[in-house]
Design a protein around this motif. Sequence first.
Motif, PDB file in Angstrom:
ATOM      1  N   MET A   1      -3.221   0.494  20.182  1.00 35.04           N
ATOM      2  CA  MET A   1      -4.528   0.927  19.672  1.00 35.04           C
ATOM      3  C   MET A   1      -4.295   1.938  18.548  1.00 35.04           C
ATOM      4  SD  MET A   1      -7.502   2.692  21.928  1.00 35.04           S
ATOM      5  CE  MET A   1      -8.900   3.423  21.169  1.00 35.04           C
ATOM      6  N   PRO A   2      -4.825   1.692  17.357  1.00 38.40           N
ATOM      7  CA  PRO A   2      -4.622   2.618  16.247  1.00 38.40           C
ATOM      8  C   PRO A   2      -5.392   3.924  16.452  1.00 38.40           C
ATOM      9  CG  PRO A   2      -6.064   0.831  15.592  1.00 38.40           C
ATOM     10  CD  PRO A   2      -5.602   0.535  16.994  1.00 38.40           C
ATOM     11  N   GLY A   3      -5.074   4.890  15.635  1.00 34.77           N
ATOM     12  CA  GLY A   3      -5.745   6.180  15.710  1.00 34.77           C
ATOM     13  C   GLY A   3      -4.765   7.264  16.102  1.00 34.77           C
ATOM     14  N   ASN A   4      -5.303   8.400  16.458  1.00 33.45           N
ATOM     15  CA  ASN A   4      -4.471   9.545  16.809  1.00 33.45           C
ATOM     16  C   ASN A   4      -4.503   9.815  18.298  1.00 33.45           C
ATOM     17  OD1 ASN A   4      -3.679  10.090  14.148  1.00 33.45           O
ATOM     18  ND2 ASN A   4      -5.521  11.293  13.770  1.00 33.45           N
ATOM     19  N   ALA A   5      -3.427  10.411  18.762  1.00 32.99           N
ATOM     20  CA  ALA A   5      -3.322  10.875  20.144  1.00 32.99           C
ATOM     21  C   ALA A   5      -3.168  12.391  20.113  1.00 32.99           C
ATOM     22  CB  ALA A   5      -2.131  10.226  20.832  1.00 32.99           C
ATOM     23  N   THR A   6      -3.448  13.026  21.236  1.00 35.81           N
ATOM     24  CA  THR A   6      -3.346  14.474  21.348  1.00 35.81           C
ATOM     25  C   THR A   6      -2.281  14.830  22.374  1.00 35.81           C
ATOM     26  OG1 THR A   6      -5.679  14.723  20.803  1.00 35.81           O
ATOM     27  CG2 THR A   6      -4.628  16.588  21.892  1.00 35.81           C
ATOM     28  N   LEU A   7      -1.402  15.761  22.002  1.00 32.35           N
ATOM     29  CA  LEU A   7      -0.438  16.332  22.944  1.00 32.35           C
ATOM     30  C   LEU A   7      -0.780  17.801  23.129  1.00 32.35           C
ATOM     31  CD1 LEU A   7       3.010  14.884  21.791  1.00 32.35           C
ATOM     32  CD2 LEU A   7       1.717  14.303  23.846  1.00 32.35           C
ATOM     33  N   ARG A   8      -0.917  18.216  24.397  1.00 36.61           N
ATOM     34  CA  ARG A   8      -1.201  19.624  24.719  1.00 36.61           C
ATOM     35  C   ARG A   8       0.093  20.253  25.220  1.00 36.61           C
ATOM     36  NH1 ARG A   8      -5.136  16.757  26.976  1.00 36.61           N
ATOM     37  NH2 ARG A   8      -4.310  17.105  29.064  1.00 36.61           N
ATOM     38  N   LEU A   9       0.687  21.101  24.385  1.00 38.46           N
ATOM     39  CA  LEU A   9       1.940  21.763  24.717  1.00 38.46           C
ATOM     40  C   LEU A   9       1.718  22.913  25.686  1.00 38.46           C
ATOM     41  CD1 LEU A   9       5.073  22.489  23.474  1.00 38.46           C
ATOM     42  CD2 LEU A   9       3.727  24.463  22.839  1.00 38.46           C
ATOM     43  N   THR A  10       2.563  22.983  26.706  1.00 42.39           N
ATOM     44  CA  THR A  10       2.609  24.161  27.576  1.00 42.39           C
ATOM     45  C   THR A  10       4.064  24.577  27.725  1.00 42.39           C
ATOM     46  OG1 THR A  10       2.701  22.817  29.587  1.00 42.39           O
ATOM     47  CG2 THR A  10       0.531  23.582  28.895  1.00 42.39           C
ATOM     48  N   PHE A  11       4.294  25.879  27.638  1.00 48.47           N
ATOM     49  CA  PHE A  11       5.638  26.430  27.769  1.00 48.47           C
ATOM     50  C   PHE A  11       5.522  27.826  28.356  1.00 48.47           C
ATOM     51  CE2 PHE A  11       9.087  28.976  25.742  1.00 48.47           C
ATOM     52  CZ  PHE A  11      10.148  28.418  26.444  1.00 48.47           C
ATOM     53  N   THR A  47      -2.043  22.633  20.662  1.00 49.73           N
ATOM     54  CA  THR A  47      -2.520  21.255  20.668  1.00 49.73           C
ATOM     55  C   THR A  47      -2.021  20.578  19.403  1.00 49.73           C
ATOM     56  OG1 THR A  47      -4.473  21.879  21.924  1.00 49.73           O
ATOM     57  CG2 THR A  47      -4.555  19.786  20.764  1.00 49.73           C
ATOM     58  N   LEU A  48      -1.375  19.423  19.570  1.00 54.25           N
ATOM     59  CA  LEU A  48      -0.829  18.668  18.448  1.00 54.25           C
ATOM     60  C   LEU A  48      -1.550  17.330  18.350  1.00 54.25           C
ATOM     61  CD1 LEU A  48       2.956  19.178  19.297  1.00 54.25           C
ATOM     62  CD2 LEU A  48       1.555  20.581  17.806  1.00 54.25           C
ATOM     63  N   THR A  49      -1.941  16.954  17.149  1.00 54.77           N
ATOM     64  CA  THR A  49      -2.534  15.641  16.911  1.00 54.77           C
ATOM     65  C   THR A  49      -1.484  14.793  16.212  1.00 54.77           C
ATOM     66  OG1 THR A  49      -4.723  16.603  16.712  1.00 54.77           O
ATOM     67  CG2 THR A  49      -4.413  14.412  15.777  1.00 54.77           C
ATOM     68  N   ILE A  50      -1.184  13.622  16.802  1.00 54.02           N
ATOM     69  CA  ILE A  50      -0.155  12.762  16.238  1.00 54.02           C
ATOM     70  C   ILE A  50      -0.662  11.329  16.144  1.00 54.02           C
ATOM     71  CG2 ILE A  50       1.704  14.235  17.094  1.00 54.02           C
ATOM     72  CD1 ILE A  50       2.213  12.123  19.231  1.00 54.02           C
ATOM     73  N   ALA A  51      -0.032  10.555  15.290  1.00 57.50           N
ATOM     74  CA  ALA A  51      -0.393   9.145  15.153  1.00 57.50           C
ATOM     75  C   ALA A  51      -0.018   8.398  16.424  1.00 57.50           C
ATOM     76  CB  ALA A  51       0.320   8.541  13.948  1.00 57.50           C
ATOM     77  N   SER A  52      -0.810   7.414  16.788  1.00 59.68           N
ATOM     78  CA  SER A  52      -0.498   6.617  17.969  1.00 59.68           C
ATOM     79  C   SER A  52       0.762   5.793  17.705  1.00 59.68           C
ATOM     80  CB  SER A  52      -1.676   5.710  18.324  1.00 59.68           C
ATOM     81  OG  SER A  52      -1.939   4.828  17.254  1.00 59.68           O
ATOM     82  N   GLY A  53       1.362   5.326  18.797  1.00 57.35           N
ATOM     83  CA  GLY A  53       2.578   4.535  18.690  1.00 57.35           C
ATOM     84  C   GLY A  53       3.728   5.229  19.383  1.00 57.35           C
ATOM     85  N   THR A  54       4.935   4.830  19.035  1.00 55.21           N
ATOM     86  CA  THR A  54       6.118   5.431  19.630  1.00 55.21           C
ATOM     87  C   THR A  54       6.338   6.811  19.030  1.00 55.21           C
ATOM     88  OG1 THR A  54       7.093   3.267  19.965  1.00 55.21           O
ATOM     89  CG2 THR A  54       8.587   5.146  20.035  1.00 55.21           C
ATOM     90  N   ASN A  78      -1.228   5.998  22.898  1.00 53.69           N
ATOM     91  CA  ASN A  78      -2.329   5.181  22.399  1.00 53.69           C
ATOM     92  C   ASN A  78      -3.348   6.045  21.672  1.00 53.69           C
ATOM     93  OD1 ASN A  78      -1.342   2.756  23.623  1.00 53.69           O
ATOM     94  ND2 ASN A  78      -2.102   3.504  25.586  1.00 53.69           N
ATOM     95  N   GLY A  79      -4.042   5.462  20.711  1.00 57.43           N
ATOM     96  CA  GLY A  79      -5.093   6.174  19.998  1.00 57.43           C
ATOM     97  C   GLY A  79      -6.151   6.670  20.971  1.00 57.43           C
ATOM     98  N   GLY A  80      -6.579   7.908  20.799  1.00 58.51           N
ATOM     99  CA  GLY A  80      -7.592   8.489  21.667  1.00 58.51           C
ATOM    100  C   GLY A  80      -7.040   9.092  22.950  1.00 58.51           C
ATOM    101  N   GLU A  81      -5.757   8.860  23.208  1.00 56.14           N
ATOM    102  CA  GLU A  81      -5.135   9.347  24.439  1.00 56.14           C
ATOM    103  C   GLU A  81      -4.814  10.834  24.312  1.00 56.14           C
ATOM    104  OE1 GLU A  81      -1.673   7.704  27.400  1.00 56.14           O
ATOM    105  OE2 GLU A  81      -1.376   7.409  25.269  1.00 56.14           O
ATOM    106  N   SER A  82      -4.907  11.545  25.441  1.00 58.12           N
ATOM    107  CA  SER A  82      -4.554  12.959  25.498  1.00 58.12           C
ATOM    108  C   SER A  82      -3.556  13.147  26.630  1.00 58.12           C
ATOM    109  CB  SER A  82      -5.810  13.797  25.736  1.00 58.12           C
ATOM    110  OG  SER A  82      -5.482  15.165  25.700  1.00 58.12           O
ATOM    111  N   ARG A  83      -2.376  13.699  26.303  1.00 65.39           N
ATOM    112  CA  ARG A  83      -1.320  13.887  27.292  1.00 65.39           C
ATOM    113  C   ARG A  83      -0.792  15.311  27.209  1.00 65.39           C
ATOM    114  NH1 ARG A  83       1.467   8.651  27.415  1.00 65.39           N
ATOM    115  NH2 ARG A  83       2.957   9.459  28.920  1.00 65.39           N
ATOM    116  N   ASN A  84      -0.065  15.722  28.246  1.00 64.64           N
ATOM    117  CA  ASN A  84       0.566  17.044  28.281  1.00 64.64           C
ATOM    118  C   ASN A  84       2.009  16.932  27.821  1.00 64.64           C
ATOM    119  OD1 ASN A  84      -1.677  18.474  29.323  1.00 64.64           O
ATOM    120  ND2 ASN A  84      -1.222  17.692  31.352  1.00 64.64           N
ATOM    121  N   LEU A  85       2.434  17.869  26.993  1.00 67.59           N
ATOM    122  CA  LEU A  85       3.813  17.996  26.557  1.00 67.59           C
ATOM    123  C   LEU A  85       4.356  19.255  27.224  1.00 67.59           C
ATOM    124  CD1 LEU A  85       6.137  17.015  24.712  1.00 67.59           C
ATOM    125  CD2 LEU A  85       5.217  18.539  22.959  1.00 67.59           C
ATOM    126  N   VAL A  86       5.173  19.066  28.259  1.00 66.39           N
ATOM    127  CA  VAL A  86       5.661  20.190  29.050  1.00 66.39           C
ATOM    128  C   VAL A  86       7.083  20.526  28.617  1.00 66.39           C
ATOM    129  CG1 VAL A  86       6.116  21.046  31.374  1.00 66.39           C
ATOM    130  CG2 VAL A  86       4.194  19.492  30.969  1.00 66.39           C
TER     131      VAL A  86
END
Length: 99
Positions: A1-11, A47-54, A78-86
């Motif tokens: 799915m095209p578009g951007n994904a969101t990664l929420r960094l926690t450290f 919070t990081l916004t990145i292109a979908s894909g690998t 995937n586009g529209g997806e939001s995940r955690n980056l730990v």
Amino acid sequence: MPGNATLRLTFNSPIPEGHIMVAVNDQILLRKPFSFKKGESRSVAATLTIASGTAAIKAWFSGPNMPSVFATTSAQLNGGESRNLVVDYAGGGLTVKVQ
């Protein structure tokens, strides 16, 4: 799915002062110095916004009086997806995972 994904960094930093960097697909998206006062929570978030894909993800952590440490992981986003980056530092090593 095209578009951007969101990664929420926690450290959670073991030291009060340092620097964290994150690159996705060899593009540095985050350079974040931090300095916490005594008694403050040592939690770093972004919070990081990145292109979908690998996504080939690299993270670096450094501080005064310690060598820089580095970790990598990869994820399919995937586009529209939001995940955690730990990002975690323990035993002198750094780990990074997408959840």
